[in-house]
Scaffold this active site. Structure first.
Site, PDB file in Angstrom:
ATOM      1  N   VAL A 195       5.457  -2.631  64.799  1.00  0.00           N
ATOM      2  CA  VAL A 195       6.487  -3.437  65.457  1.00  0.00           C
ATOM      3  C   VAL A 195       6.307  -4.890  65.013  1.00  0.00           C
ATOM      4  O   VAL A 195       5.206  -5.442  65.088  1.00  0.00           O
ATOM      5  CB  VAL A 195       6.390  -3.321  66.990  1.00  0.00           C
ATOM      6  CG1 VAL A 195       7.385  -4.268  67.662  1.00  0.00           C
ATOM      7  CG2 VAL A 195       6.635  -1.886  67.422  1.00  0.00           C
ATOM      8  N   LYS A 196       7.412  -5.473  64.545  1.00  0.00           N
ATOM      9  CA  LYS A 196       7.341  -6.852  64.054  1.00  0.00           C
ATOM     10  C   LYS A 196       7.882  -7.779  65.141  1.00  0.00           C
ATOM     11  O   LYS A 196       8.999  -7.574  65.644  1.00  0.00           O
ATOM     12  CB  LYS A 196       8.214  -6.950  62.792  1.00  0.00           C
ATOM     13  CG  LYS A 196       7.762  -7.951  61.758  1.00  0.00           C
ATOM     14  CD  LYS A 196       8.587  -7.752  60.481  1.00  0.00           C
ATOM     15  CE  LYS A 196       8.277  -8.781  59.444  1.00  0.00           C
ATOM     16  NZ  LYS A 196       9.199  -8.679  58.304  1.00  0.00           N
ATOM     17  N   VAL A 197       7.068  -8.753  65.501  1.00  0.00           N
ATOM     18  CA  VAL A 197       7.475  -9.719  66.533  1.00  0.00           C
ATOM     19  C   VAL A 197       7.342 -11.128  65.979  1.00  0.00           C
ATOM     20  O   VAL A 197       6.478 -11.387  65.142  1.00  0.00           O
ATOM     21  CB  VAL A 197       6.625  -9.581  67.821  1.00  0.00           C
ATOM     22  CG1 VAL A 197       6.778  -8.197  68.439  1.00  0.00           C
ATOM     23  CG2 VAL A 197       5.164  -9.895  67.558  1.00  0.00           C
TER      24      VAL A 197
END
Ligand code: G3P
Length: 221
Positions: A82-84
């Site tokens: 997951v890219k945040v």
């Protein structure tokens, strides 16, 4: 050094996966928009093609929605990272997801201070954007050197340095010399890595000389 490919173009991903050199894929909202594809269907397909980490970025910027999106994306496949974004809310989400065993790629990193925060938040990957720093007259590679040096001081930091916004083979080679763990490459840059004029010239000479021998390696019964 691991190589990820920085694209949402499925045909490029399929073709480059066949090289056996791909360790993962990174996408971002701009690349998804360029693909014209449905994001969720696209991410699922990429995860089936490449077994390594596939970065899928949240769209929200507030904590609650970002966390919900992150959990949803993490459920799409085993190999989702997951890219945040590197914001207070993004790092809070990073801490929760990584504690629950989800890979997290913290993106839009432009300083060593930000990279320290991401490591403390348990990020699997930190993505410093070196090309965009070069674009504004700052040495992007120096940031990689700084982050690698800092992370090496602390064995407790397990965050991998994922060199992003890569524009040319020199970025890749210099980052590798510094010990960066991963580079995410636009397809064109990955292809450029193969090139050297002396390889082309040398191969042409070998082919010509081999023909003069009149021999073949195969088909000898
Ligand atoms: O995917 C993140 C990063 O690699 C984007 O690169 O070329 O848009 O600065 P770029």
């Amino acid at each position: 050094m691991k190589f990820f490919i920085d694209t949402a173009d499925l045909s490029e991903i399929r073709e480059l996966a066949e090289t056996g050199l791909l360790d993962g894929v990174t996408t971002n909202p701009s690349l998804v928009a360029k693909s014209g594809r449905d994001f969720i269907a696209l991410v699922k397909e990429i995860c089936e093609i490449v077994p390594g980490p596939v970065s899928a970025e949240v769209a929200a910027t507030d904590f609650d929605t970002m966390l919900e999106e992150g959990k949803f994306l993490a459920g799409l496949a085993q190999n989702i990272a997951v890219k945040v974004p590197l914001t207070p809310a993004g790092l809070k989400v990073c801490r929760i997801l990584s504690t629950n065993g989800t890979m997290v790629n913290v993106t839009l990193c432009f300083s060593a201070a930000q990279a320290i925060l991401a490591a403390k938040a348990g990020a699997t990957f930190i993505s410093p954007f070196i090309g965009r720093l070069d674009d504004v007259g700052t040495d992007g590679l120096q940031l990689i050197a700084d982050i690698v040096q800092i992370y090496n001081q602390y064995p407790g930091f397990s965050t991998e340095v994922l060199v992003a916004s890569v524009r040319n083979p020199t970025h890749v080679v210099e980052a590798a010399k510094m010990g960066a763990h991963v580079a995410t490459l636009p397809p064109a840059v990955l292809r450029q890595l193969y090139n050297h004029p002396l390889t082309d010239k040398g191969l042409a000479q070998f082919v010509a000389d081999w023909q003069k021998t009149g021999q073949s390696i195969l088909g000898r019964g």
